[in-house]
Design an enzyme around this catalytic site. Structure first.
Site, PDB file in Angstrom:
ATOM      1  CB  THR A 521      -0.959   0.019   1.213  1.00 16.02           C
ATOM      2  OG1 THR A 521      -1.692   1.263   1.218  1.00 16.02           O
ATOM      3  CG2 THR A 521      -0.231  -0.134   2.530  1.00 16.02           C
ATOM      4  CG  HIS A 578       4.094 -11.492  16.787  1.00 10.07           C
ATOM      5  ND1 HIS A 578       5.120 -12.365  16.530  1.00 10.07           N
ATOM      6  CD2 HIS A 578       4.551 -10.664  17.762  1.00 10.07           C
ATOM      7  CE1 HIS A 578       6.149 -12.090  17.310  1.00 10.07           C
ATOM      8  NE2 HIS A 578       5.822 -11.045  18.076  1.00 10.07           N
TER       9      HIS A 578
END
Length: 608
Positions: A521, A578
């Site tokens: 992005t 994560h």
């Protein structure tokens, strides 16, 4: 025999126009190529000539009304079907009682009394026509038969779509493969073409309603079953009663047998001019040449403006009374309003440049959005985006890591090569292809960032399919560059340019939006330094690019001595899941990209 005049195509992207003025009235004669009416679009104001010679029998679209390209505007024939002529004394009765026609032919002397008896007043005729229209439309809808238009499959995982806009109404004709409606899904907004040619007989799914794949959206078939075809011509009758020229209705009622007199009295359009003058307070400023306008028809001196022009002026805060029109008869056009807007901006900026103390004291003009204080329904794209972002954010353990990158070498290479690159490759050389190539190489080196989680399985992607987040008027869309690991710098630049242009023009297909394994992005294009983007599920990483700015930085020469220099600096930030990607993985991925970009070894691919 009567013939319909249709709204012509007035430009490649023009789908409709507004009828601004009829140059002929019902009962008037018109020659081939003689101007028949004036039409305004968002691109041009123009006259529409008549394709045939004859008499105006019916006007189907009144002034200030919109009509789609291909829609019927007026019916021209030999005058026997004219609504304004005295010969329409008993159009309804003639159809209801055909047996009465024979006596009328045998005894012509009794025609006038028969006409008076069958049409006692001008007010009853429209009522009968309306009743017949309702009966014919009701019967038509009950017996309507045609081909079903169904919701097509718009992607591998798409099960339903929302009808956002119908491009055709009931009663309108449509050609094969002509756009029929617009549909929005969680993947793409697209147009649905008609599989057959014919008339829209029935619409099954209204706008803003959902429909499953395979469900029936509309019925298209023979025009004899279209209910709207009989309803539309009834519109001019009430319009005639509402017109300010009240003299016409009484005369039509008092003298139904006089065939020529109504034509002579209905023909001039001049009586409309005084009424329009009272309705339009901007007339004195909008008609600098009243004589010239009156010589045309007497209507243009009123300072008439189309709804499109009026809306444009209102949104920009332009007083139409201060605008001089350059259109036919002094009419104000879109270009005139745009010129006034530009003049306002110039006038606002000129004092600031010439008189600094005065400008400093004056408050800055703030452009107020028309959305302020309003409400609107969430679009399909916005609802799906909101749902997916919440699911992703709550389904992953997300965090963001960032590094600062010196883009000076890349900036210099781009400056040297961009002109020759554009001529050779047919694509703009922006910073994004450099960043994307570095990211692809990093994904090949660290495939954990290009993976996904399926319960207790880790799936490493076999290719680098880069999703490219694009900001459009309809919301956020993410077209995908498939197998980007096989492309060089030029190939990436072409793909970025092509997908970006199609995203803005709403030309993406469902396949263009599927299969991403990693997303980039470019929030820096809007001036943002850095961001914490949300990872789109089931991906585990998304890379953000901040804006490139020049600022002082410590640099080291070949001897290892430090100095301060002006450099082109940028932040790269990686949001990741994560559950799979650790902080060390993220740091190694970003460090790889940082080194690749700061080295700037792209000369071979740029031909330098």
């Amino acid at each position: 025999m009567s013939e319909s005049v249709k709204m012509p195509a007035l430009g490649e992207s023009v789908t409709e126009g507004t009828v601004t003025r009829w140059l002929k009235a019902v009962g008037d004669t018109v020659e081939v190529d003689e101007p028949l009416l004036e039409v305004s679009t968002d691109k041009v104001d123009t006259e529409i000539p008549s394709p045939v010679a004859g008499t105006i029998e019916k006007i189907l679209v009144e002034e200030d009304e919109d009509a789609d390209v291909g829609a019927d505007l007026v019916v021209i024939g030999d005058g026997s079907g004219s609504e304004g002529a005295g010969s329409d004394d008993s159009g309804a009765d003639a159809e209801e009682a055909p047996a009465e026609e024979a006596p009328a032919e045998e005894a012509p002397a009794e025609e006038a009394p028969a006409a008076e008896a069958s049409a006692p007043s001008a007010e009853e005729a429209p009522e009968k026509e309306s009743e017949q229209s309702a009966q014919s439309s009701g019967g038509g809808s009950g017996a309507a038969s045609g081909e079903e238009v169904t919701m097509p499959a718009l992607g591998e995982s798409v099960t339903e779509g929302t009808v956002t806009r119908w491009l055709k109404a009931v009663g309108e004709s449509v050609e094969v493969d002509e756009p029929l409606l617009e549909v929005s899904t969680d993947k793409v907004d697209t147009e649905i073409p008609s599989p057959v040619a014919g008339t829209v007989l029935e619409i099954r799914v209204e706008e803003d309603e959902d429909a499953e794949v395979g469900s029936v959206l509309a019925i298209v078939g023979d025009s004899s079953g279209a209910p709207a075809a009989d309803e539309k011509p009834a519109a001019p009758a009430p319009k005639a009663e509402e017109e300010p020229a009240e003299k016409e209705a009484p005369k039509a009622a008092e003298e139904p047998a006089e065939k020529e007199a109504p034509k002579a009295e209905e023909k001039p359009a001049a009586p409309k001019a005084p009424e329009q003058k009272t309705q339009e307070p901007s007339a004195p400023a909008a008609a600098p040449a009243p004589k010239a306008a009156d010589s045309v028809s007497g209507a243009e001196s009123s300072g008439y403006v189309t709804p499109l022009v009026r809306k444009m002026a209102t949104e920009a805060g332009v007083d139409l009374a201060t605008v001089s029109g350059t259109g036919l008869g002094g009419r104000i056009r879109k270009q005139d309003v745009q010129q006034a807007i530009d003049a306002q901006k110039s006038a606002a900026s000129a004092p600031a440049a010439s008189a600094a103390p005065a400008a400093a004291a004056a408050p800055a003009q703030v452009e107020v959005s028309p959305l302020r204080g309003t409400e609107e329904k969430m679009s399909r794209v916005r609802k799906v985006t909101a749902k997916r972002m919440m699911e992703s954010l709550h389904g992953q353990a997300q965090l963001t890591t960032a590094v600062e990158v010196d883009m000076t070498r890349v900036a210099k290479l781009r400056g040297k090569a961009k002109d020759a690159f554009a001529q050779r490759e047919g694509a703009k050389l922006t910073f994004l292809p450099f960043i994307m190539q570095a990211a692809i190489e990093a994904l090949k080196t660290y495939p954990k960032v290009n993976a996904s989680i399926d319960e207790d399985l880790i799936k490493y992607a076999a290719s680098e399919n880069i999703g490219m987040a694009a900001d459009t008027d309809r919301g956020l869309v993410v077209p995908v560059i498939k197998n980007s690991g096989d492309l060089n710098l030029a190939g990436l630049a072409r793909q970025i340019g092509d997908l970006g242009a199609r995203a803005k023009n709403n030309k993406l297909t469902p396949d263009d939006l599927q299969g991403a394994t990693f997303t980039i992005t470019n929030t820096g294009s809007g001036g943002a330094l850095w961001d914490t983007p949300i990872v789109p599920n089931p991906q585990v990483g998304i890379l953000g690019c901040g804006t490139i700015v020049k600022r002082p930085a410590v640099v080291q020469n070949a001897e290892g001595d430090d100095s301060i220099a002006v450099r082109s600096m940028m932040y790269l930030f990686l949001s990741y899941d994560h559950r799979l990607v650790d902080g060390g993985d993220a740091a190694r991925f970003l460090s790889f990209m940082k080194k690749r970009l700061e080295e700037g070894a792209f000369e071979a691919e740029l031909g330098l």
